[in-house]
Write an enzyme that holds these catalytic residues in place. Structure first.
Site, PDB file in Angstrom:
ATOM      1  N   CYS A  33      44.470 120.370 -56.809  1.00 47.53           N
ATOM      2  CA  CYS A  33      44.273 121.744 -56.624  1.00 47.53           C
ATOM      3  C   CYS A  33      45.108 122.854 -56.860  1.00 47.53           C
ATOM      4  CB  CYS A  33      43.556 122.272 -55.095  1.00 47.53           C
ATOM      5  SG  CYS A  33      44.676 121.633 -54.027  1.00 47.53           S
TER       6      CYS A  33
ATOM      7  N   GLY B 276      27.904 110.423 -47.360  1.00 46.42           N
ATOM      8  CA  GLY B 276      26.409 110.504 -48.469  1.00 46.42           C
ATOM      9  C   GLY B 276      27.743 111.652 -49.321  1.00 46.42           C
ATOM     10  N   GLY B 277      26.971 112.008 -50.180  1.00 45.43           N
ATOM     11  CA  GLY B 277      26.497 113.316 -50.787  1.00 45.43           C
ATOM     12  C   GLY B 277      26.625 114.126 -50.684  1.00 45.43           C
TER      13      GLY B 277
ATOM     14  N   GLY C 172      25.672 115.980 -47.111  1.00 46.48           N
ATOM     15  CA  GLY C 172      27.024 117.289 -46.365  1.00 46.48           C
ATOM     16  C   GLY C 172      26.179 118.810 -46.106  1.00 46.48           C
TER      17      GLY C 172
ATOM     18  N   GLU D   5      39.228 126.189 -64.330  1.00 46.97           N
ATOM     19  CA  GLU D   5      39.789 124.705 -63.170  1.00 46.97           C
ATOM     20  C   GLU D   5      39.396 123.561 -64.636  1.00 46.97           C
ATOM     21  OE1 GLU D   5      38.822 123.454 -59.467  1.00 46.97           O
ATOM     22  OE2 GLU D   5      41.009 123.070 -58.916  1.00 46.97           O
TER      23      GLU D   5
ATOM     24  N   GLU E 107      38.870 124.910 -48.445  1.00 46.68           N
ATOM     25  CA  GLU E 107      39.816 125.104 -49.047  1.00 46.68           C
ATOM     26  C   GLU E 107      39.439 124.471 -50.630  1.00 46.68           C
ATOM     27  OE1 GLU E 107      43.114 125.705 -48.459  1.00 46.68           O
ATOM     28  OE2 GLU E 107      43.138 125.729 -45.995  1.00 46.68           O
TER      29      GLU E 107
ATOM     30  N   LYS F 234      33.030 114.204 -42.560  1.00 44.24           N
ATOM     31  CA  LYS F 234      31.309 114.271 -44.111  1.00 44.24           C
ATOM     32  C   LYS F 234      32.607 113.941 -44.916  1.00 44.24           C
ATOM     33  CE  LYS F 234      29.369 114.788 -47.449  1.00 44.24           C
ATOM     34  NZ  LYS F 234      29.996 113.899 -48.925  1.00 44.24           N
TER      35      LYS F 234
HETATM   36  P1  NAD Z   1      33.041 118.429 -54.350  1.00 49.31           P
HETATM   37  O1  NAD Z   1      33.043 120.624 -54.237  1.00 49.31           O
HETATM   38  O2  NAD Z   1      32.003 118.337 -55.583  1.00 49.31           O
HETATM   39  O3  NAD Z   1      32.703 117.916 -53.036  1.00 49.31           O
HETATM   40  C1  NAD Z   1      32.852 118.118 -51.927  1.00 49.31           C
HETATM   41  C2  NAD Z   1      32.837 117.195 -51.031  1.00 49.31           C
HETATM   42  O4  NAD Z   1      32.389 118.614 -51.152  1.00 49.31           O
HETATM   43  C3  NAD Z   1      32.668 116.290 -50.772  1.00 49.31           C
HETATM   44  O5  NAD Z   1      32.323 115.313 -49.544  1.00 49.31           O
HETATM   45  C4  NAD Z   1      30.393 116.050 -51.470  1.00 49.31           C
HETATM   46  O6  NAD Z   1      29.701 115.719 -51.303  1.00 49.31           O
HETATM   47  C5  NAD Z   1      30.243 117.803 -50.343  1.00 49.31           C
HETATM   48  N1  NAD Z   1      29.715 118.532 -50.691  1.00 49.31           N
HETATM   49  C6  NAD Z   1      29.212 119.031 -52.165  1.00 49.31           C
HETATM   50  N2  NAD Z   1      28.234 120.067 -52.435  1.00 49.31           N
HETATM   51  C7  NAD Z   1      27.838 120.332 -50.920  1.00 49.31           C
HETATM   52  C8  NAD Z   1      27.295 121.224 -49.940  1.00 49.31           C
HETATM   53  N3  NAD Z   1      26.313 122.212 -51.373  1.00 49.31           N
HETATM   54  N4  NAD Z   1      27.069 121.264 -49.383  1.00 49.31           N
HETATM   55  C9  NAD Z   1      28.291 120.273 -48.120  1.00 49.31           C
HETATM   56  N5  NAD Z   1      28.478 119.636 -49.225  1.00 49.31           N
HETATM   57  C10 NAD Z   1      28.966 119.215 -49.770  1.00 49.31           C
HETATM   58  O7  NAD Z   1      34.865 118.814 -54.917  1.00 49.31           O
HETATM   59  P2  NAD Z   1      35.204 117.348 -55.133  1.00 49.31           P
HETATM   60  O8  NAD Z   1      34.806 117.003 -57.064  1.00 49.31           O
HETATM   61  O9  NAD Z   1      35.054 116.064 -54.219  1.00 49.31           O
HETATM   62  O10 NAD Z   1      36.912 117.453 -55.475  1.00 49.31           O
HETATM   63  C11 NAD Z   1      37.210 118.763 -56.366  1.00 49.31           C
HETATM   64  C12 NAD Z   1      37.700 119.838 -55.882  1.00 49.31           C
HETATM   65  O11 NAD Z   1      38.029 119.725 -54.541  1.00 49.31           O
HETATM   66  C13 NAD Z   1      38.443 121.150 -56.943  1.00 49.31           C
HETATM   67  O12 NAD Z   1      37.638 121.766 -56.922  1.00 49.31           O
HETATM   68  C14 NAD Z   1      39.534 121.145 -56.188  1.00 49.31           C
HETATM   69  O13 NAD Z   1      40.492 122.405 -57.028  1.00 49.31           O
HETATM   70  C15 NAD Z   1      39.224 121.147 -54.488  1.00 49.31           C
HETATM   71  N6  NAD Z   1      40.231 120.812 -54.165  1.00 49.31           N
HETATM   72  C16 NAD Z   1      40.604 122.168 -53.308  1.00 49.31           C
HETATM   73  C17 NAD Z   1      41.569 122.062 -52.167  1.00 49.31           C
HETATM   74  C18 NAD Z   1      42.099 122.725 -51.735  1.00 49.31           C
HETATM   75  O14 NAD Z   1      43.101 123.108 -50.969  1.00 49.31           O
HETATM   76  N7  NAD Z   1      42.290 124.353 -52.383  1.00 49.31           N
HETATM   77  C19 NAD Z   1      42.545 120.377 -52.082  1.00 49.31           C
HETATM   78  C20 NAD Z   1      41.535 119.441 -53.131  1.00 49.31           C
HETATM   79  C21 NAD Z   1      41.074 119.741 -53.620  1.00 49.31           C
END
Ligand code: NAD
Length: 481
Positions: A284, A207-208, A212, A384, A250, A176
């Site tokens: 990140c 989807g979002g 997920g 962050e 991550e 997803k």
């Molecule tokens: P996000 O957490 O909003 O979304 C990430 C993914 O999770 C999306 O696909 C979203 O649809 C899904 N999602 C959101 N809530 C969910 C839930 N409750 N259950 C299941 N799925 C869910 O993050 P983002 O805005 O897409 O990305 C930015 C964040 O990602 C930043 O905090 C960044 O630091 C982190 N990031 C971490 C790494 C790492 O390797 N540590 C790498 C890249 C990005």
């Protein structure tokens, strides 16, 4: 299905492309202009259940190691052959400048695939505990159905890190991707199909958060690999806990870059500002907190402000080494809020600031921004930003530098700049993080990637990424036949 949603969006379930039909959709827009795009139709709960069922009955757990390697090798070759299409998709979808998308976004994904393949070829999935104990073995068995949830900021790289590792581990999967990175993920799914992935081994749902969450909750899922925000990671870990699903998380970061007085200051500043600002600050592991020895602090401020002000800002489809827009209106608002918090908390703005860069009246462009005198109690020191905002803080001793670096809920990466290798080693060991880079040394693609504290659990990349999808079984009293 939303009447206006883009007919090009498709999910891929049990080897068949189909259109999500439940009516929910997510608004999308062009990062470079802010113009609305056709919304993303979302896979519904039945679609997710069908995808998980297809994975659970695919039989990939019983596949040969040679078949796993051959499949991922073919996928890699297809991605390579379509590299320019991926560059265009990533640039259009998240606003990454094309040359950055080519060199970094696609280049890093291909490097990770190669290093994963090499790690899998070199590793044994069934081997004696010790050379003289052939009847005492350790086996690495696939855990079962994997749920893979990815963010948008490195939309191909994060997908290949998870899919490649799950495939090599022997786990069938459902991906997803982020709602903001779905086209790139669809192109990746086409490569999986083109490489001949057996039916049900790889499934893509769109989807979002709701899609997920449905995937994470599916009873047949045994392991969840998630990259994204700490808040979503917490929700996922909580949802996975009752059934003791393994979670690889991550998450976010607020990584410190420590500049000691004996560092090569112009180089350290150039690299430090570039690292914080690359991908418009949306990484990140961005080196977003610069901690500077007081003896060189004033010089460092002047150099950092000049470096940030000199960063060229331009549209993502323009070639060259420049700075593009943030991904979305929400992300732009978040960055503006945090820049304002720095001003309100009394930090000293020395470059950039609120609003758009000159000449950029539309789109989600933010100004490369640097704050001085950022203290630990300030929001900007702790939260962050995920945008082009660098904070600078002076220190008086090595102990204070390490204490400031570790004064964070996060623990993803740490950066050290010094001419003294003994100090570099001591500080690298003292930092409470998952990854340290000294004097601008790049990470090897096969090195483990991940963090400690609220930056997550587990590691991706190389053999570490593959093992994250496997259970460990010890067998005593029977040699391998
Ligand atoms: P996000 O957490 O909003 O979304 C990430 C993914 O999770 C999306 O696909 C979203 O649809 C899904 N999602 C959101 N809530 C969910 C839930 N409750 N259950 C299941 N799925 C869910 O993050 P983002 O805005 O897409 O990305 C930015 C964040 O990602 C930043 O905090 C960044 O630091 C982190 N990031 C971490 C790494 C790492 O390797 N540590 C790498 C890249 C990005």
């Amino acid at each position: 299905m939303s009447a206006t949603s883009d007919p090009g969006f498709r999910h891929f379930i049990s080897g068949v492309w189909g259109r999500p039909e439940d009516g929910a959709s997510i608004a999308l827009s062009d990062p470079a202009t802010g113009a609305a795009r056709a919304p993303l139709p979302c896979s519904n709960a039945q679609d997710v259940a069908a995808a998980v069922a297809a994975a659970a009955t695919s039989g990939w757990e019983d596949s040969d190691r040679a078949d796993r390697l051959a499949l991922l090798q073919s996928v890699t070759a297809l991605i390579r052959s379509r590299a320019e299409e991926f560059v265009a998709a990533i640039s259009a979808e998240i606003g990454a400048p094309v040359d950055f998308a080519r060199k970094q976004q696609v280049g890093t994904a291909l490097d990770h695939l190669q290093s994963m393949l090499a790690a899998a070829r070199a590793a044994e999935d069934d081997a004696p505990v010790a050379p003289d104990l052939p009847q005492h073995r350790v086996r690495y068995d696939p855990m079962g159905v994997a749920a893979l949830v990815t963010p948008w900021n490195w939309p191909l790289n994060q997908v290949v890190l998870k899919v490649g590792a799950a495939l090599l581990a022997g786990c069938p999967m459902v991906l997803k991707p982020s709602e903001l990175g779905s086209r790139t993920a669809m192109m990746f799914a086409e490569c999986m199909q083109g490489a001949g992935v057996p039916r049900g081994v790889f499934n893509l749902v769109l989807g979002g958060a709701d899609t997920g969450a449905a995937l994470v909750a599916a009873p047949a899922v045994r392991v969840v690999s998630f990259t994204g925000s700490t808040a979503a990671g917490r929700a996922i870990a909580t949802a996975a806990a009752p059934q003791f699903k393994r979670t690889v998380l991550e998450l976010g970061g607020k990584s410190a870059n420590i500049l000691f007085a004996d560092c090569d200051l112009p180089v350290a500043i150039r690299q430090g500002v570039a690292h914080c600002m690359r991908n418009a600050g949306q990484s990140c592991n961005a080196a977003s907190r610069m901690l500077v020895a007081r003896e060189i602090y004033d010089d460092a401020l002047a150099l950092a402000a000049a470096a940030a002000e000199a960063l060229p800002v331009a549209a993502p489809d323009r070639p060259g080494d420049h700075f593009g827009p943030l991904v979305s209106a929400g992300q732009w608002d978040r960055v503006q809020r945090l820049i304002r918090s720095g001003i309100d908390d009394g930090a000293r703005l020395i470059a950039g600031g609120p609003g758009r860069p000159e000449g950029m009246a539309q789109g989600y462009y933010a100004r490369p921004t640097v704050f001085a005198e950022v203290a630990p109690h300030m929001t900007l020191f702790r939260e962050e930003v995920f945008g082009p905002v660098l904070t600078m803080t002076p220190f008086d001793s090595e102990e204070e530098a390490v204490a400031l670096a570790n004064d964070s809920a996060f623990g993803l990466a740490g950066y050290v700049q010094t001419g003294d290798p003994v100090c570099a080693d001591r500080v690298a060991r003292a930092l409470a993080v998952g990854m340290v880079q000294v004097n601008g040394c790049s990470r090897a693609p096969g090195a483990p990637f991940g963090g400690v504290k609220q930056s997550g659990l587990g590691r991706e990349a190389g053999l570490w990424g593959i093992r994250a999808f496997q259970d460990i079984k010890s067998i005593s009293g029977a040699a391998r036949v």
